[in-house]
Write an enzyme that holds these catalytic residues in place. Structure first.
Site, PDB file in Angstrom:
ATOM      1  N   PRO A   2      -2.121   1.378   0.998  1.00  0.00           N
ATOM      2  CA  PRO A   2      -2.825   0.891   2.191  1.00  0.00           C
ATOM      3  C   PRO A   2      -2.538   1.757   3.406  1.00  0.00           C
ATOM      4  O   PRO A   2      -1.443   2.270   3.575  1.00  0.00           O
ATOM      5  CB  PRO A   2      -2.277  -0.524   2.400  1.00  0.00           C
ATOM      6  CG  PRO A   2      -1.116  -0.672   1.502  1.00  0.00           C
ATOM      7  CD  PRO A   2      -1.139   0.431   0.501  1.00  0.00           C
ATOM      8  N   GLU A   3      -3.539   1.959   4.247  1.00  0.00           N
ATOM      9  CA  GLU A   3      -3.360   2.686   5.497  1.00  0.00           C
ATOM     10  C   GLU A   3      -3.339   1.683   6.649  1.00  0.00           C
ATOM     11  O   GLU A   3      -3.552   0.487   6.457  1.00  0.00           O
ATOM     12  CB  GLU A   3      -4.502   3.695   5.672  1.00  0.00           C
ATOM     13  CG  GLU A   3      -4.494   4.775   4.590  1.00  0.00           C
ATOM     14  CD  GLU A   3      -4.296   6.174   5.151  1.00  0.00           C
ATOM     15  OE1 GLU A   3      -3.971   6.316   6.332  1.00  0.00           O
ATOM     16  OE2 GLU A   3      -4.474   7.126   4.379  1.00  0.00           O
TER      17      GLU A   3
END
Ligand SMILES: [Zn+2]
Length: 290
Positions: A2-3
């Site tokens: 995830p960013e």
């Protein structure tokens, strides 16, 4: 992985569900989920019971609950961690590692992680309200604490390539490979250009583009390339359709039509436009730089 936008989507979802609620009991399954808590899972569960979740906060890709009394619970989502809001009695997920029950007897929160890289850690918050464990992580571009001019100065003091600087969490946090490539494409800067060789407005523009592209992703629910990763309500992000550079090798640049190139970058890939983002020319003759 995830960013920042995905983590912010999770934070918002979590805030809706847990802010202001008092933890009644925490069930931890196995030792892995509490491996960052030295005193072990029983101690962790015991210390969480009865605490009120004052706020759900984020810095870069780190997420924590402010539990008052300068105490915070860091939630590491790892590669595949999910936080699910579930009714009591809903069947347990196969990879359920933690279950939070609240004093109001409303829905419970579950931490599910297929690969068990994620986990929970309880610790002190510093004077700025950030967990001491991540106090070395610099503010991200979407935080009020982010000081763009200071980051521009720090970046330009480095002879490293601008992309490396963008990924350096002690300079600026939350910009991962995807958003670095998008920001550099928008700014028309190759990631190997030494940060010290870029003008102040150029570095500022790269940072502004990074903030813009993350805000846009946020508006669309985040980016996700990992089917295992979903947000707190179980919906995947779909920003990947809007990416101009990252993952677009061979496709025409949206600005000039030149096919996007893929290059090796550390142990990953960088995507850029050969025409809009020319590679630095004088690298070989500039000599070795730290
Ligand atoms: Zn181009």
């Amino acid at each position: 992985m995830p960013e920042l936008p995905e983590v912010e989507v999770v934070r918002r979802g979590l805030a809706t569900h847990v802010e202001g609620r008092t933890i009644d009991a925490v069930e931890l399954r196995g030792h892995r989920v509490a491996r960052r808590h030295v005193a072990g899972p029983d101690d962790l569960a015991g210390r969480l019971a009865g605490r009120r979740v004052a706020a759900v906060r984020r810095r870069g890709k780190y997420l924590w609950w402010d539990l008052e009394d300068d105490l915070g619970l860091l939630l590491h989502l790892g590669m595949s961690g999910q936080l699910l809001v579930e009714a009591h009695g809903a069947p347990d997920e196969k990879h359920l590692h933690a279950r939070f029950r609240f004093a109001d007897a409303g829905p419970e929160l579950r931490f599910v992680d297929q690969r068990t890289f994620g986990g929970l850690a309880l610790g002190d918050l510093d004077a700025a309200g950030v967990p001491v464990a991540i106090a070395h992580i610099a503010p991200d571009p979407l935080e009020p604490a982010f000081d763009r001019d200071a980051v521009v100065r720090r970046a330009r003091a480095s002879a490293s390539g601008i992309k490396r600087v963008l990924l350096n969490q002690s300079v600026v946090s939350g910009i991962g490979n995807i958003y670095a490539d998008e920001a550099l494409w928008r700014a028309g800067v190759h990631g190997d250009r030494p940060a010290s060789a870029l003008t102040r407005p150029r570095v500022a523009a790269v940072l502004d583009h990074a903030a813009d592209v993350m805000r846009e992703a946020l508006g669309q629910g985040g980016t996700s390339f990992d089917a295992l990763y979903v947000n707190v309500n179980g919906a995947s992000g779909y920003f990947d359709r809007s990416l101009a550079a990252y993952g677009q090798a061979g496709r025409p640049c949206r600005r000039c039509g030149t096919p996007i190139r893929r290059e090796q970058f550390m142990n990953r890939s960088s995507y850029s436009c050969p025409r809009c983002q020319p590679r630095p020319r004088l690298r070989a003759s500039a000599g070795p730089r730290a």
